[in-house]
Design an enzyme around this catalytic site. Structure first.
Site, PDB file in Angstrom:
ATOM      1  N   GLY A 107       0.787  -1.224   0.000  1.00 58.88           N
ATOM      2  CA  GLY A 107       0.000   0.000   0.000  1.00 58.88           C
ATOM      3  C   GLY A 107       0.816   1.269   0.000  1.00 58.88           C
ATOM      4  CB  THR A 111       2.244  -1.564  -8.034  1.00 59.26           C
ATOM      5  OG1 THR A 111       2.500  -2.750  -7.266  1.00 59.26           O
ATOM      6  CG2 THR A 111       1.786  -1.970  -9.420  1.00 59.26           C
ATOM      7  CB  SER A 159      -1.736  -6.066  -1.966  1.00 60.49           C
ATOM      8  OG  SER A 159      -0.529  -6.587  -1.455  1.00 60.49           O
ATOM      9  N   GLY A 383       7.127  -5.533   0.518  1.00 59.04           N
ATOM     10  CA  GLY A 383       7.727  -4.862   1.657  1.00 59.04           C
ATOM     11  C   GLY A 383       7.646  -5.717   2.914  1.00 59.04           C
ATOM     12  CD  GLU A 385       3.146  -8.860   3.384  1.00 60.42           C
ATOM     13  OE1 GLU A 385       2.850  -9.965   3.868  1.00 60.42           O
ATOM     14  OE2 GLU A 385       2.759  -8.475   2.274  1.00 60.42           O
TER      15      GLU A 385
END
Length: 1023
Positions: A107, A111, A159, A383, A385
């Protein structure tokens, strides 16, 4: 950096290197100031920090791109276009390889950042029709990969559930000419299970919501996501922020641009639909607890869409096939096991299809020009998590981030050190947290968590997730970065469940639940299901599963090991390239514009390594500039350099800094640049005490660690000495007992040997038993391996002569039985044909022994190689055998290449589309060949009509095969004759000629002066 110096008093600082204080609060405060004015980009040297604003900003237009094209990196405010442009022009200037590492948690906008870079290169690079096609494919690969690899999670509606590394290839002119994508660790478990508030991969919803009615009818689907088990577990199939219908159109258009034809697209969608149907396959339990399928309609759709046999698929989902020597045993599943197998198949189908999809995209973007190219890689990786429950996927993702953090520090230090060496300035070591200890904890061979997990997956017995946790506790008990409920202190134990373990990552503590670790790491699919999928009529499924070596007895690599290997290869790829970095931050968890969560930002600043990078940039010289630029900018500050400096630029800079009062330790003069140590030399004074305190703490820490290590070493040495003394005493006592026992045994053995010829008694009974056992053991290791081996049977002792003979006969009977049972129908047919050949030619024709080892084939000419017109003329007769031959004319014996076709009723001599001769088998009165090694055959044909063609003379390489086939098809075993000297040939009724045979150094066939056909064969060496 000039832009940063100008704007430092406006809205924060554009480059963190120029902050007065390099502390975490100062960094967060600067980010907050800039975010409040929609300035989402900030530099740390050449590293770009990006904060997700969760709204559209007017900073990505084509006009904005043109502003940043070809401009000095620090001349304009920070922007992702500045970094992309600088990487591109550096690559063109040096023509070497670069990569841009985009990192951040889910988030944070990774991307989107990669899309912006691709869009920038699509606009800024030179344009031609071919290059536009390549760029279109690169851009349109994103919607396809997002559809199949992205999903809604609790933190992000789009995601990425896989890691992506894309190489953009440029030629020497800077044209984008090709691309290649590598994917890492697709989250396949999402196909069969989603947490509350999350969705499956986008493509499923896009197909159900956006597919046409005809398409859904063909795929057996309904336009209702609630109808499918795999789409409803998260209870959020419909999301207001996602328009599945629009996205479906985008994906369909993208597939066409990347060269997917209708067949490929249809088969791809059939696979997606088959996964949805597979999720609806349910099982009941019979009276014995075995699984029964209760919805065969869904199974029918699965088998139809995948192009596999439905009955075999049902068997694979409810029974396990076990091979027991020569027998197959079907072991029924329980309902839970059947569901596990169903889900494993769904994950395997989707995972393999995703890999195939990436490969197809790579094929469409591939540049086949062999000239040298430079590349810019884009690494969009998951990333760090940390969820409420962290499982195997989070473990792999966080391990990946540890490796990238390690690489990040190494490359940053390397880049800095190379610049210092180029400018002949002494490099000063930088203190930073080296996370190698955490990487080793995970990946170390034989001792790391992955190795222990693999061992637990592979070991026999009842291995479970909890036994894996116990093994970790045994191996990792003293590791400072590892703790479990069992190993923790009283306070920590309250925060851990019994099935959890906690790792202290560089970014902080993460607690992992071991439930599911073994199953997810194994990711096994039973061999009978693999075999079934490899027979699929769906070419995508066939391509995916036929590459699997289903016959191999070797267990496939586990998921963790595969991921570790792929990370090592990725590290090697990245280490060979120049690095650029983009660190993406989430501004808040609720995805609302204008909100800046300081605690969340502080956490991300820590785990993204921004403080470490800033310390590396600030540890030596924070500011460096070429003499020309420095003098040009600051010459107004010194009367001697203003307005013009007459002389060497370096001398002008020296005069300038002396006038400004720079102390000797505040700057260094390099070969082409001036290096200034502290930002406060430009703005204020650097806090020297902080650096001194840091160095002092490092020395004290080193001394204390050395003292502790020496004391621990002395204690261990004393303990080792005591243990060795006790151990040696114990070993000596055991040795004494062994020797006493050995004396008794030897005495008894000698007495038995001396009385071995007597009848069995107390003295020799054990010796004779030893002789029997020893002989049988040696016999077991040296049994004859083949039926033909009659000489290697071990000579038995006298007491076992009769038993040895019985065993020998039994063993040979067993080998004969195994050999006979192992003969396949095909091999049996070959033996029968070879036996027939032997009965005709053995001892008669010289070349026969060389033909024995060559297997016969069904035909030598494929049916598609026979002219269609000929096939139509003989369509009522079944073709049994065909081969190419050389036919010799009856008049003049001129060689002609022909095809000889044997059918059920006749033999045909074919010239392209013409049937030159038809020989009915009843009219074939005989076949003659010579006894030499030649390959000439004469067919003797009954001529009832003077106009009818006479005998046929041909030459073929497969003489024995042809004649054996004819003898079987036409039942002419007794018509084949092997003759010596010459063979008479009846050209027409009443007109004869002959074929003469002789031997010579080289094989030849020619017309002799006497008008006969002379065949010269080489002499075959006899053994």
């Amino acid at each position: 950096m000039e832009g940063a110096l100008i704007a430092r008093d406006r809205v924060g600082i554009q480059d963190f290197v120029l902050l007065d204080e390099t502390t975490e609060p100062a960094v967060v405060s600067n980010l907050k100031k800039r975010f409040s004015k929609d300035l989402i980009y900030t530099y740390i040297g050449t590293l770009l920090v990006s904060v997700n604003p969760y709204k559209d900003l007017d900073i990505y237009s084509k006009k904005q791109m043109e502003i940043y094209m070809g401009v000095n990196f620090f001349e304009l405010p920070p922007h992702i276009y500045a970094l992309a442009d600088n990487a591109y022009h550096t690559m063109l200037t040096e023509f070497n390889n670069h990569f841009i590492l985009i990192s951040g948690e889910s988030g944070a906008g990774k991307t989107e950042a990669s899309k912006k870079i691709l869009q920038y290169y699509a606009v800024s690079c030179p344009s031609t029709t071919l290059l536009n096609t390549v760029r279109d494919k690169m851009l349109m690969s994103n919607p396809v990969l997002e559809a199949f690899g992205n999903a809604k999670t609790l933190k992000n509606d789009n995601s990425s559930r896989f890691g992506k590394y894309m190489d953009i290839q440029f030629d020497i002119q800077g044209d984008a000419v090709g691309g290649h994508i590598l994917n890492y660790l697709l989250e396949k478990s999402r196909v069969v299970h989603q947490n509350h508030g999350e969705r499956n991969f986008h493509i499923f919803y896009q197909l159900v919501e956006g597919g046409s009615d005809d398409l859904l009818h063909q795929l057996g689907l309904e336009r209702d996501c609630q109808h499918y088990s795999y789409l409803t577990q998260g209870e959020c199939a419909i999301v207001p922020s996602i328009n599945d219908k629009t996205d479906w159109k985008t994906v369909k258009n993208a597939l066409q641009i990347i060269n997917f034809d209708e067949t490929n697209t249809d088969e791809l969608l059939r696979i997606v639909a088959s996964v949805l149907h597979l999720g609806n396959v349910q099982f009941d339990c019979d009276s014995k607890g075995h699984a029964l399928m209760n919805n065969k309609a869904e199974l029918h759709w699965v088998s139809n869409l995948l192009g596999v046999d439905g009955q075999t698929l049902q068997e694979g989902l409810t029974f396990r096939r076990i091979e027991a020597k020569t027998e197959l045993v079907l072991s029924p599943f329980t309902v839970d096991h059947a569901i596990y197998v169903r889900d494993a198949l769904a994950k395997a189908i989707y995972g393999q299809t995703f890999t195939w999809l990436v490969n197809r995209i790579n094929e469409s973007m591939e540049n086949k020009d062999s000239s040298r190219k430079a590349v810019i890689g884009l690494l969009d990786i998951y990333g760090f998590e940390v969820f409420y429950v962290n499982s195997f996927e989070q473990f792999c993702i966080n391990y990946c981030n540890e490796k990238l953090q390690q690489l990040f520090i190494q490359l940053t230090l390397k880049s800095e050190q190379e610049e210092y060496e180029a400018e002949n300035i002494e490099w000063e070591p930088v203190q930073f947290f080296n996370n190698k200890i955490i990487c080793d904890l995970v990946e170390e061979k034989h001792r790391g968590i992955i190795s222990i997990l693999d061992e637990e997956c592979l070991r026999p017995g009842d291995a479970t997730d909890l036994t894996f946790l116990e093994r970790l506790e045994d191996k990792m008990g003293n590791h400072p970065h590892f703790v479990t409920h069992k190993l923790a202190d009283k306070m920590t134990r309250k925060t851990l469940e019994r099935g959890d373990f906690r790792l202290l990552h560089y970014a902080g503590e993460v607690t992992y639940c071991v439930v599911g670790f073994l199953d997810k790491n194994n990711d096994l699919l039973y061999r009978n299901i693999k075999d079934l999928m490899s027979q699929s009529k769906n070419t995508i499924i066939y391509d995916c599963f036929s590459l699997m070596d289903s016959d191999s007895k070797k267990r496939p690599e586990t998921v963790a090991t595969q991921f570790k290997s792929s990370l090592q290869k990725l590290t090697e790829i990245l280490m060979a390239k120049e690095a650029w970095y983009i660190r993406c931050l989430k501004s808040n968890e609720s995805k609302q514009p204008g909100q800046f969560d300081e605690a969340l930002i502080r956490h991300q600043v820590k785990y993204l390594g921004l403080m470490e990078h800033l310390r590396v940039r600030r540890a030596g010289f924070a500011y460096r500039r070429k003499y020309e630029d420095f003098l040009k900018r600051y010459k107004p500050l010194c009367p001697a350099t203003w307005p013009h400096w007459r002389g060497l630029t370096a001398d002008g800079v020296e005069v300038l800094v002396q006038h400004l009062g720079y102390l000797p330790d505040e700057y260094k003069m390099g070969r082409t640049k001036i290096f200034i140590r502290h930002p406060r030399t430009l703005f204020a004074t650097e806090d020297a005490y902080e650096r001194c305190k840091h160095e002092l703490a490092t020395r004290l820490q080193a001394k204390y660690k050395g003292y502790r290590a020496k004391g621990e070493y002395r204690k261990q040495k004393e303990a080792a000495t005591k243990i060795e003394a006790c151990w040696r005493g114990t070993q000596a006592r055991k040795e004494k007992e062994k020797r006493a026992w050995a004396v008794k045994v030897i005495k008894k053995f000698i007495k038995g040997y001396m009385t071995r010829g007597q009848a069995k008694n107390t003295d020799n009974s054990e010796y004779l038993a030893f002789v029997r056992q020893n002989y049988l053991n040696r016999l077991k290791e040296n049994l004859p391996k083949t039926v033909l081996d009659k000489t290697t049977w071990l000579t038995p002792p006298a007491v076992l002569a009769e038993a040895s003979e019985i065993l020998r006969k039994l063993h040979y009977r067993l080998m004969v039985r195994k050999y006979v049972r192992g003969i396949t129908p095909q091999k049996k047919t070959q033996f029968q044909l070879k036996f027939l050949t032997s009965s005709i030619f053995k001892g008669k024709k010289d070349s026969y022994p060389q033909s024995v080892a060559q297997p016969f084939v069904d035909t030598r000419i494929n049916e598609q190689d026979i002219n269609m017109r000929v096939l139509q003329m003989i369509r009522n007769e079944r073709i049994k055998y065909s081969l190419p031959v050389i036919k010799y004319d009856r008049n003049g014996f001129k060689p002609r290449p022909r095809q000889l076709i044997l059918t059920q009723t006749a033999a045909y001599v074919i010239e392209e589309a013409k049937i030159k001769q038809r020989i009915l088998y009843p009219s074939l009165k005989g076949i003659s060949v010579s006894n030499l090694s030649d390959t000439v055959i004469v067919f003797h044909i009954t001529c009832e009509d003077p106009k009818q063609k006479g005998d046929l003379v041909i030459q073929c390489e497969h003489l024995f095969e042809l004649l054996t086939k004819i003898s079987v098809i036409a039942n002419k075993q007794n018509a084949i004759k092997v003759v010596q000297g010459s063979i008479k040939v009846e050209i027409q009724t009443g007109k004869e000629n002959a074929v003469d045979f002789s031997t010579g150094p080289e094989p030849m066939v020619y017309k002799a002066k006497n008008g006969h056909l002379m065949v010269v064969a080489t002499r075959v060496r006899t053994r």
